[in-house]
Motif scaffolding. Structure first.
Motif, short mmCIF file in Angstrom:
data_model
loop_
_atom_site.label_atom_id
_atom_site.label_comp_id
_atom_site.label_asym_id
_atom_site.label_seq_id
_atom_site.Cartn_x
_atom_site.Cartn_y
_atom_site.Cartn_z
N ILE A 87 7.49 7.76 4.19
CA ILE A 87 6.48 8.63 3.58
C ILE A 87 5.19 8.54 4.38
O ILE A 87 4.54 9.56 4.66
N THR A 111 2.85 11.65 6.40
CA THR A 111 1.58 11.94 5.74
C THR A 111 0.49 12.07 6.80
O THR A 111 0.47 11.30 7.77
N ARG A 112 -0.40 13.07 6.62
CA ARG A 112 -1.55 13.17 7.53
C ARG A 112 -2.82 12.79 6.80
O ARG A 112 -3.16 13.37 5.78
N TRP A 113 -3.50 11.77 7.30
CA TRP A 113 -4.77 11.36 6.73
C TRP A 113 -5.87 12.25 7.33
O TRP A 113 -5.66 12.80 8.42
N LEU A 169 -3.01 3.22 2.29
CA LEU A 169 -1.89 3.42 1.40
C LEU A 169 -1.88 2.24 0.43
O LEU A 169 -2.13 1.11 0.84
N LEU A 178 -3.40 7.11 -0.32
CA LEU A 178 -2.05 7.49 -0.79
C LEU A 178 -1.55 6.38 -1.73
O LEU A 178 -1.33 5.25 -1.30
N VAL A 210 6.21 13.71 -6.51
CA VAL A 210 4.86 13.87 -5.96
C VAL A 210 4.01 14.59 -7.00
O VAL A 210 4.40 15.63 -7.53
N LEU A 221 -2.33 15.60 -5.25
CA LEU A 221 -2.25 15.92 -3.83
C LEU A 221 -3.26 17.00 -3.46
O LEU A 221 -3.97 16.90 -2.47
N LEU A 237 -5.44 14.39 1.63
CA LEU A 237 -4.22 14.06 2.35
C LEU A 237 -3.34 15.29 2.48
O LEU A 237 -3.39 16.20 1.65
N THR A 238 -2.53 15.32 3.50
CA THR A 238 -1.57 16.40 3.67
C THR A 238 -0.18 15.80 3.86
O THR A 238 -0.02 14.85 4.64
N PHE A 239 0.79 16.34 3.13
CA PHE A 239 2.18 15.91 3.31
C PHE A 239 2.87 16.96 4.18
O PHE A 239 2.66 18.16 4.00
N SER A 240 3.69 16.51 5.11
CA SER A 240 4.39 17.46 5.96
C SER A 240 5.40 18.24 5.12
O SER A 240 5.81 17.79 4.05
#
Lengths: 187, 693
Positions: free
Chosen positions: A44, A48-50, A105, A129, A157, A162, A167-170
């Motif tokens: 995960i 994830t992009r911080w 995280l 996260l 999620v 979110l 944060l961005t989730f792929s």
């Protein structure tokens, strides 16, 4: 013949027979739930992009914080040194509020379920996260929560959380996630 | 392949486990796997470990809800049955004797038994009326069993062990379940429970239960015939529930309440006050009812600190030939946990307890007695961890105080060391007290009557008298333990103990001049009165060892091996070891608990939805003597077995078939210590259906 002998004979045979059938169906590996969860957390993190500016250098650490005790926490220690992009994972167990602000995280053990809301009120949540392992984690304001479904490990999620975070989730991660809206609308 | 089968046979038949785990301990490194691969890994729901206790510097075992379910237990003593170091023996179909580290009896007085942190033992005799202590079994989250003194944190009476039953919180979703059980000895058990989520912050659950048990078959006893259908069937009704309310993000409140009404038939051998002046068979019904309400408030006061305040009130009404009593008890307790410095964890707290009782005349208690008692307690404990040395030290003390100014100090020191992640070594030295019960200080009980013999023109009655000077019993316990995770699928837990007892209770005769014997008139009938008085005169020691091994042989097979040994040596410091007078209590304390207990539990998942549990258990012989009449009691050592087969027919429905005590038509497990009628427990089977939605 003594019934005791007969029945103990049956038991012995049953034990042996069961032992043999087990062997024929020999397991590939005995999946340890805790190490599986630890691997999920690692993956995960990878997807994830911080936010921009989280790291100044490429080799700066990704700080994986743990709160509480448990077998998942022990497993997470094994992730130390592994890379997420180019950032080596460093484990930390903060005990003071200030230390939490360094976490990227945070895994919270289910034993601390009574403290979920307290922690979420206390912590800067925008770029943190949070991962948990309890049915009440999402409704308390957590972001990612483990769930077992059809004998597989899955994760939920919290879409509200979110969206309100940086944060961005792929998209790959989102495809695998069970997307839930937080009930009760805290925050 | 042949070699592997051979190896496996050796493993299973000889249980030479350590040789065998290696080939099954294949572990893959999940962190190297991709997400897609991870998603394919099948997970079996492994029972949760209660981490809190796995590193504890105490001989602790947690019975999980999964274990309770798979054992097929229908009552709390059954759930305790194969727990390491616990001797749970069935006295008759509705009564149990549960002991830890010796001294077992129907009226065991050296254990602290609690439900959700609230003591359930009665101060009347410092024991538990197991027959009136039930719960919706599926709603028990876990049972923590601590062998050895737990006085510092838990409280008085925790001399040889603590049993803490923890019920579950309401679920985070609406749910309901109905469970029906029926069989030859269990006429029926019906249990309905429901969970309801009122809001994000408030959830509740409730249950109602009804149970009906068949009677047993008599065993042979003095002047009692064997093989007779007994008058000891029973009916139970109970309901209760709890509300969990998260008031704000840092505080929450739990309120729980339960009430029960039981009608339990039983047989005694009560003294007769008319010809033939002998203890004779009496049939009787125990009418028991009671209720409890409890409120617990938690507040988080910091990242590592917490405050807890608990209030409870309970009452019971009990009417039978032995004891007709009404007791009310109220309790307030608080506890504060905090970390004053890094690596320190302090718990301190205190409480006040009030208990009032009234005992009315029954067949063996001829005078009514009333009493009310206030008591208080204070405790503090500090745990220091030395992370570099993998060491942790705990020191604590608890003080129990009473109205009359007496107080009991109960200290303990514990250390645990983890030389590596797989091993924990621990040791503890502790002192615990058992405070005198109401019966030991104030109640007069008639034990037996006997007809005139020889020159004595009158019948005799023997009575035991409580004595206000009777003081607390004491144990100093020395414990050592070792926990070893030998492989991911193999774990050992070994504990050894040496307990030094002093001031244990005996009942000793009050001496009188034989030429002018005291006379007591009961009704119109005069008796020669022999009175025994409670006296803190027994001392001695016990030593033993408890071993537990768990072996996950494969994904679908788990074995648990338990063995425990105890040897107890006591003597009366006033009379020595060989005096006939006063030897009853010593004999019973030493030998009513078996020296050896052992069990094997195999839990197999035959298919995704089929489970088989096979439990074989051994209990050593129990034999003790009652003096001065030299009445001998003997129960043979025995092997027996339970089986459970269950089938999860659908997502909602689970069916199970359970067989109990399968190896014998009927057998005797225990004889109650007072006014006993020996009972044989029959082989039994029952079917259980659980429908949940």
């Amino acid at each position: 013949m003594n019934p005791l002998k007969i029945v103990s004979g049956i038991f012995t045979v049953a034990f042996i027979w069961l032992g043999m059938t087990e062997l024929q169906a020999a397991p590939k590996s005995s999946p340890q739930l805790a190490s599986l969860k630890s691997a999920y957390i690692y993956n995960i993190a990878k997807f994830t992009r911080w936010p921009e500016g989280t790291w100044h250098r490429n080799d700066e650490s990704l700080i994986l914080c743990v709160y509480g005790r448990g077998d998942v926490v022990s497993e997470l220690k094994k992730l130390e040194g592994k890379l997420v992009d180019s950032h080596p994972i460093v484990l930390n167990s903060p005990t003071e509020q200030a230390e939490f602000s360094k976490c990227h995280l945070l895994y919270i053990s289910p034993q601390e379920r009574k403290r979920f809301r307290y922690l979420f009120d206390l912590l800067p949540m925008r770029s943190l996260l949070t991962i948990g392992d309890d049915p009440s984690f999402i409704s308390s304001g957590g972001m990612v929560n483990f769930k077992q479904l059809n004998k597989r490990l899955r994760f939920e999620v919290n879409m509200d959380q979110l969206r309100s975070s940086d944060l961005t989730f792929s998209s790959n991660l989102m495809k695998l996630a069970i997307q839930v809206e937080q009930q009760g609308g805290r925050r | 392949m042949h070699f592997r089968i051979l190896l496996s046979l050796t493993c299973i038949s000889a249980f030479a486990a350590p040789l065998c785990f290696a080939e099954k301990a294949l572990q893959s490194d999940f962190s190297e796997m991709s997400f897609d691969e991870l998603m394919q890994v099948e997970v079996t729901s492994v029972s949760k470990k209660a981490e809190k206790l796995s590193k504890a510097a105490a001989a602790a075992y947690v019975v999980t809800s999964e274990e309770i379910r798979r054992s097929g237990a229908t009552s709390i003593p059954e759930a305790l049955r194969l727990v390491p170091g616990v001797d749970a023996a069935q006295v008759d179909p509705n009564k149990w004797a549960v002991g830890i580290r010796g001294f077992n009896g129907q009226f065991t007085n050296k254990l602290l038994v609690m439900i959700d942190g609230q003591s359930v033992y009665t101060p009347t005799f410092s024991g538990v009326f197991w027959e009136n202590f039930d719960y919706s079994i599926a709603d028990i989250e876990r049972i923590e069993v601590i062998r050895g003194p737990g006085a510092t944190l838990w409280g008085a009476n925790a001399v040889n062990g603590v049993i803490n039953i923890i019920t579950r919180e309401a679920y985070d979703e609406n749910r309901a379940a109905v469970a029906i059980t029926a069989g030859n000895e269990i006429k029926h058990i019906a249990n309905i429970s429901g969970d309801y989520v009122f809001s994000d912050a408030v959830k509740a659950r409730a249950y109602a239960k009804s149970k009906q048990l068949d009677g047993g078959i008599s065993a042979s006893g003095p002047m009692l015939e064997a093989g007779r259908k007994q008058h000891n069937d029973a009916e139970y009704k109970q309901l209760g529930g709890r509300i969990d309310w998260q008031i704000s993000s840092e505080q929450w409140l739990t309120v729980q309440a339960d009430l029960y009404r039981n009608d339990i038939n039983q047989e005694h051998t009560f003294p007769l006050f008319e010809s033939p002046f002998l203890n004779s068979l009496v049939e009787d019904t125990l009418e028991g009812e009671g209720a409890k309400i409890q409120a617990r408030w938690h507040k988080i006061t910091g990242l590592d600190s917490e405050l807890q305040l608990q209030f409870s009130y309970d009452y019971y009404d009990r009417v039978d030939g032995k004891l007709t009593e009404h007791r009310d008890t109220a309790n307030i307790e608080f506890q504060h946990q905090f970390a004053p410095r890094v690596d320190h964890e302090v718990v301190w707290g205190g409480g006040v307890r009030w208990s009032e009782t009234e005992i009315l005349p029954s067949m063996i208690i001829l005078q009514s007695v009333r009493d009310d008692v206030y008591s208080w307690n204070l405790f503090a404990q500090d745990t220091v961890t030395f992370p570099e040395q993998h060491l942790s030290l705990t020191a604590g003390v608890k003080i129990d105080g009473f109205e009359n100014g007496d107080s009991e100090v109960q200290p303990n020191v514990r250390a645990s060391w983890q030389p590596n992640t797989a091993t924990t070594l621990w040791g503890a030295i502790s002192r615990a007290k058992r405070t005198p019960s109401f019966a030991e200080t104030q109640v007069e009980l008639i034990l037996e009557t006997s007809p005139p013999v020889g020159l004595a023109p009158l019948p005799t009655r023997i009575q035991v008298n409580g004595q206000s000077e009777f003081g607390a019993e004491q144990v100093d316990a020395y414990e050592l333990g070792w926990r070893w995770q030998a492989a991911p699928n193999l774990a050992f837990d070994v504990a050894a103990f040496y307990n030094e007892y002093s001031d244990l209770r005996n009942y000793l005769p009050i001496y009188f001049d034989p030429s002018v014997p005291p006379i007591d008139v009961i009704g119109m009938q005069p008796f020669i009165a022999i009175d025994l008085e409670s006296e803190n005169s027994i001392e001695g020691h016990s030593q033993g060892v408890e071993v537990l091994a768990r072996w996950q042989a494969s994904e679908s097979a788990q074995y648990r091996f338990v063995y425990s040994y105890i040897d107890t040596q006591l003597e009366d410091k006033l009379l020595g070891r060989d005096s006939l007078v006063g030897a009853s209590q010593i004999s019973a304390d030493e030998d009513r608990s078996p020296n050896h207990l052992a069990s094997i539990w195999g839990a197999f998942d035959l298919a995704d939805n089929v489970e088989l549990d096979v439990r074989l258990f051994y209990s050593g012989e129990r034999s003790w003597v009652r003096t001065p009449v030299l009445q001998e009691f003997h129960i043979d050592s025995q092997v027996n077995a339970d089986l459970r087969l269950s089938w999860r027919a659908s997502e909602h429905l689970e069916l199970s078939l359970v067989g109990r005590n399968l190896l014998k038509d009927e057998h005797q497990e225990f004889i109650s210590e007072s006014w006993p009628v020996p009972t044989q427990i029959e082989r039994s089977a029952f079917l259980k259906a659980v429908y949940a939605w």
